[in-house]
Design a protein around this motif. Structure first.
Motif, PDB file in Angstrom:
ATOM      1  N   HIS A   1       1.002  -1.191   0.238  1.00 39.27           N
ATOM      2  CA  HIS A   1      -0.217  -0.099   0.184  1.00 39.27           C
ATOM      3  C   HIS A   1       0.819   1.263   0.093  1.00 39.27           C
ATOM      4  O   HIS A   1       2.013   1.134   0.675  1.00 39.27           O
ATOM      5  N   PRO A   2       0.509   2.309  -0.728  1.00 40.49           N
ATOM      6  CA  PRO A   2      -0.562   2.343  -1.770  1.00 40.49           C
ATOM      7  C   PRO A   2      -0.606   1.501  -2.790  1.00 40.49           C
ATOM      8  O   PRO A   2       0.585   1.269  -3.363  1.00 40.49           O
ATOM      9  N   ARG A   3      -1.662   1.299  -3.584  1.00 40.68           N
ATOM     10  CA  ARG A   3      -1.528   0.356  -4.490  1.00 40.68           C
ATOM     11  C   ARG A   3      -0.632   0.840  -5.847  1.00 40.68           C
ATOM     12  O   ARG A   3      -0.024  -0.249  -6.510  1.00 40.68           O
ATOM     13  N   HIS A   4      -0.595   2.065  -6.275  1.00 39.16           N
ATOM     14  CA  HIS A   4       0.319   2.404  -7.114  1.00 39.16           C
ATOM     15  C   HIS A   4       1.749   2.060  -7.163  1.00 39.16           C
ATOM     16  O   HIS A   4       2.467   2.051  -7.866  1.00 39.16           O
ATOM     17  N   LEU A   5       2.083   1.630  -5.894  1.00 39.50           N
ATOM     18  CA  LEU A   5       3.584   1.373  -5.604  1.00 39.50           C
ATOM     19  C   LEU A   5       3.881  -0.020  -5.839  1.00 39.50           C
ATOM     20  O   LEU A   5       4.834  -0.513  -6.193  1.00 39.50           O
ATOM     21  N   GLN A   6       2.830  -0.971  -5.996  1.00 41.23           N
ATOM     22  CA  GLN A   6       3.053  -2.200  -6.305  1.00 41.23           C
ATOM     23  C   GLN A   6       3.628  -2.501  -7.552  1.00 41.23           C
ATOM     24  O   GLN A   6       3.434  -1.838  -8.533  1.00 41.23           O
ATOM     25  N   ASP A   7       4.551  -3.494  -7.669  1.00 39.31           N
ATOM     26  CA  ASP A   7       5.193  -3.885  -8.898  1.00 39.31           C
ATOM     27  C   ASP A   7       4.714  -5.380  -9.295  1.00 39.31           C
ATOM     28  O   ASP A   7       4.916  -6.241  -8.516  1.00 39.31           O
ATOM     29  N   PRO A   8       4.170  -5.431 -10.549  1.00 43.12           N
ATOM     30  CA  PRO A   8       3.470  -6.616 -10.743  1.00 43.12           C
ATOM     31  C   PRO A   8       4.650  -7.757 -10.993  1.00 43.12           C
ATOM     32  O   PRO A   8       4.428  -8.865 -11.276  1.00 43.12           O
ATOM     33  N   ALA A   9       6.040  -7.476 -10.883  1.00 46.73           N
ATOM     34  CA  ALA A   9       7.001  -8.426 -11.309  1.00 46.73           C
ATOM     35  C   ALA A   9       7.848  -8.716  -9.942  1.00 46.73           C
ATOM     36  O   ALA A   9       8.152  -9.901  -9.920  1.00 46.73           O
ATOM     37  N   ARG A  10       7.433  -7.926  -9.017  1.00 48.64           N
ATOM     38  CA  ARG A  10       8.514  -8.341  -7.912  1.00 48.64           C
ATOM     39  C   ARG A  10       7.696  -7.746  -6.443  1.00 48.64           C
ATOM     40  O   ARG A  10       6.964  -6.926  -6.806  1.00 48.64           O
ATOM     41  N   ALA A  11       8.462  -8.316  -5.318  1.00 46.80           N
ATOM     42  CA  ALA A  11       8.157  -7.512  -4.211  1.00 46.80           C
ATOM     43  C   ALA A  11       8.810  -6.266  -3.937  1.00 46.80           C
ATOM     44  O   ALA A  11       9.916  -5.943  -4.516  1.00 46.80           O
ATOM     45  N   LEU A  12       8.327  -5.276  -3.293  1.00 48.43           N
ATOM     46  CA  LEU A  12       8.985  -4.096  -2.887  1.00 48.43           C
ATOM     47  C   LEU A  12       9.763  -4.337  -1.428  1.00 48.43           C
ATOM     48  O   LEU A  12       9.137  -5.123  -0.519  1.00 48.43           O
ATOM     49  N   VAL A  13      10.935  -3.865  -1.388  1.00 53.87           N
ATOM     50  CA  VAL A  13      11.698  -4.102   0.063  1.00 53.87           C
ATOM     51  C   VAL A  13      11.508  -2.600   0.581  1.00 53.87           C
ATOM     52  O   VAL A  13      12.277  -1.959   0.118  1.00 53.87           O
ATOM     53  N   GLN A  14      10.651  -2.316   1.533  1.00 51.91           N
ATOM     54  CA  GLN A  14      10.616  -0.859   2.119  1.00 51.91           C
ATOM     55  C   GLN A  14      11.325  -0.952   3.518  1.00 51.91           C
ATOM     56  O   GLN A  14      11.377  -1.912   4.368  1.00 51.91           O
ATOM     57  N   CYS A  15      12.027   0.111   4.098  1.00 57.09           N
ATOM     58  CA  CYS A  15      12.534   0.158   5.149  1.00 57.09           C
ATOM     59  C   CYS A  15      12.173   1.495   5.800  1.00 57.09           C
ATOM     60  O   CYS A  15      12.325   2.405   5.190  1.00 57.09           O
ATOM     61  N   ARG A  16      12.087   1.295   7.339  1.00 54.35           N
ATOM     62  CA  ARG A  16      12.071   2.654   7.899  1.00 54.35           C
ATOM     63  C   ARG A  16      13.118   2.576   9.216  1.00 54.35           C
ATOM     64  O   ARG A  16      12.850   1.669   9.911  1.00 54.35           O
ATOM     65  N   TYR A  17      13.886   3.497   8.950  1.00 53.69           N
ATOM     66  CA  TYR A  17      14.876   3.565  10.205  1.00 53.69           C
ATOM     67  C   TYR A  17      14.407   4.708  10.876  1.00 53.69           C
ATOM     68  O   TYR A  17      14.385   5.851  10.436  1.00 53.69           O
ATOM     69  N   ASN A  18      14.198   4.666  12.104  1.00 56.12           N
ATOM     70  CA  ASN A  18      13.854   5.727  13.094  1.00 56.12           C
ATOM     71  C   ASN A  18      14.344   5.691  14.512  1.00 56.12           C
ATOM     72  O   ASN A  18      14.831   4.804  14.929  1.00 56.12           O
ATOM     73  N   MET A  19      15.022   6.950  14.709  1.00 56.58           N
ATOM     74  CA  MET A  19      15.603   7.128  16.125  1.00 56.58           C
ATOM     75  C   MET A  19      14.573   7.549  16.994  1.00 56.58           C
ATOM     76  O   MET A  19      13.983   8.273  16.885  1.00 56.58           O
ATOM     77  N   ALA A  20      14.685   6.707  18.392  1.00 54.22           N
ATOM     78  CA  ALA A  20      13.715   7.437  19.364  1.00 54.22           C
ATOM     79  C   ALA A  20      14.259   8.635  19.809  1.00 54.22           C
ATOM     80  O   ALA A  20      15.302   8.891  19.820  1.00 54.22           O
TER      81      ALA A  20
END
Lengths: 232, 276
Positions: free
Chosen positions: B66-85
């Protein structure tokens, strides 16, 4: 750890699981003629095919799988079913066991209903279609649904369904196990609770040897407990 | 002015014996402890303590992108969120993404997308969350190391674990794994991540200046260290899953013997999704 490691070695992604001459099966990949694990799991070799049985992971639908889904949306000629996978799964009205008039889908299945259905097809971009044309497909009423890790489903079912029929025989519950890790069970409160316990035991001890005996023991012990006069 | 210059010369990050401020030698790592599977709700998780760093990593997915327009019909997305407290550093950090954490998230997700078998899960996303609870220099390496254990714990298919370590230069000496003071007052810091099996470099950054020879040396130190860290990662995963195996060994003999063991309160730990 050492001895148990020898019994059922856990492999970690990137670990070599086989040399040349072996074919890479599910959960593995080959590179430069050697086979490596792609998933955390247990190594398995069968007729020259090395595979890794994963210990964890999501359910990826496959054609013919029996799954338990929850209706999450409805259109004029289809329902959208959550089958606990990364992909949305539509069930078209023509694949339902009823004669559904266009726009009349809500009469048969409503949002929140739980159904037992099958995966009709999965294409290369993982578009899923469901069907309820099979004999055992139905809307599930009453009972309860519990969720387990989809990788543990084969153990809950057992060889030729031996495990699940053992639980059904001993507890008197009606149980459906979906390949997607959802299990529907119906029975009186007490036996349903015991069956749940048994399933949780299987999930936790999925790699154990003599699991069937452990399950039988657990159910019998739980059935025996509290039969007499209850304390307090 | 003279005084300040004088003080700077006095400040030694590494003494004549080759000992650093915290007593380590140039090629020594800080103590590392990794634990896998620490979060119940996430598909996979890991916690790492790396010197003064405390980092939690959680992995979800593959799941619907999500959101749908980020989807890639050929492969998965690898998303990362690095956050500091906000409490991870001595001055309160303003919460939320900033230039630095957006950059780190990007490079980490790119490091992982080269090892994950993305083609197996078209249209989905694999989400990695890295939360820095306490920072003491080298958090991206710690986060990456923990996240790769979390990915394996989640059962995401991948080529290998990714292992990461930094090295840098303090007082003209190339050193491994800088701590906070060395990072702040040193000359250079160079984090990198490799795929240990093949030796592929999947992340390489540098802050400060290194000559070619220094860089070669720093790289050598890091690669050497990642081998040790790799073993710790594997060990963390084995420990996580050997708990059940140990239980099995305990349980297996009594099943054959006719004794009534009354095993430790059968399913005490059996709370459902709402449990605890």
């Amino acid at each position: 750890m050492q001895s148990s490691g020898a019994l059922r070695p856990i492999v970690i992604p990137g670990e070599a699981v086989g040399g040349p001459g072996l074919k890479p099966g599910p959960g593995t990949y080959s590179e430069g003629g050697r086979v490596f694990a792609a998933q955390l799991g247990i190594r398995n070799e069968h007729e020259g095919l090395v595979s890794v049985i994963p210990l964890n992971g999501r359910y990826i639908p496959q054609r013919g799988d029996a799954v338990i889904g929850e209706v999450v949306d409805q259109g004029p000629s289809h329902w959208l079913v959550d089958i606990n996978s990364p992909y949305p799964a539509p069930l078209h009205a023509t694949e339902s066991p009823w004669r559904v008039e266009f726009g009349d889908t809500a009469r048969y299945l409503k949002v929140g209903d739980v159904i037992m259905c099958h995966v009709l097809s999965v294409d290369e971009i993982k578009r899923v279609q469901l069907t309820m044309q099979e004999r055992e497909a139905r809307r599930l009423t009453g009972g309860m649904v519990i969720e387990i890790s989809p990788t543990k489903v084969p153990r809950v079912i057992g060889k030729q369904g031996s495990m699940v029929s053992l639980i059904m025989d001993l507890t008197g519950c009606r149980i459906y196990v979906g390949q997607n890790g959802r299990i529907w069970l119906d029975g009186d409160d007490r036996s349903a609770a015991i069956a749940t316990m048994a399933i949780r035991l299987i999930e936790e001890r999925a790699q154990a040897v003599g699991l069937t005996e452990a399950v039988r023991e657990l159910i019998e012990r739980e059935k025996g407990r509290g039969r007499g006069p209850r304390p307090s | 002015m003279e005084d300040i210059e004088h003080i700077e010369k006095e400040m030694k990050l590494i003494n004549s014996d080759g000992r650093r401020l915290d007593g380590r030698s140039f090629d020594e790592l800080r103590p590392i402890r990794i634990e896998a599977g620490v979060l119940r709700r996430a598909d996979g998780s890991a916690y790492i303590e790396w010197g003064g760093n405390k980092v939690l990593a959680a992995v979800y997915g593959p799941r619907e992108a999500h959101p749908r327009h980020l989807q890639d019909p050929a492969r998965a997305l690898v998303q990362c969120r690095y956050n500091m407290a906000p409490f991870s550093v001595s001055d309160r950090k303003r919460p939320g993404p900033d230039r630095r954490s957006v950059e780190i998230s990007k490079v980490i997700s790119e490091a992982f997308s080269s090892v994950v078998f993305k083609e197996q899960f078209p249209r989905t996303s694999v989400d990695i969350f890295i939360e820095v609870l306490q920072a003491d220099a080298g958090t991206r390496c710690a986060g990456l190391t923990a996240a790769s254990v979390a990915l394996a714990d989640a059962g995401v298919p991948m080529r290998d674990l990714v292992t990461s370590c930094a090295s840098g230069k303090i007082d003209d000496v190339v050193c491994l794994d800088l701590n906070k003071d060395e990072d702040n007052f040193g000359d250079a810091d160079c984090p990198m991540a490799i795929v240990p099996r093949t030796g592929d470099v999947v992340l390489l950054q540098m802050d400060g200046h290194l000559t070619y020879d220094e860089f070669q040396k720093a790289m050598g130190l890091s690669i050497d260290a990642t081998k040790r860290i790799y073993e710790m990662q594997r060990d963390a995963l084995r420990r996580r899953y050997s708990v059940t195996l140990e239980d099995i060994l305990k349980e297996a003999p009594p099943a054959a013997a006719p004794v009534e063991p009354e095993p430790e309160q059968p399913r005490e730990d059996d709370f459902g999704p709402e449990g605890i």
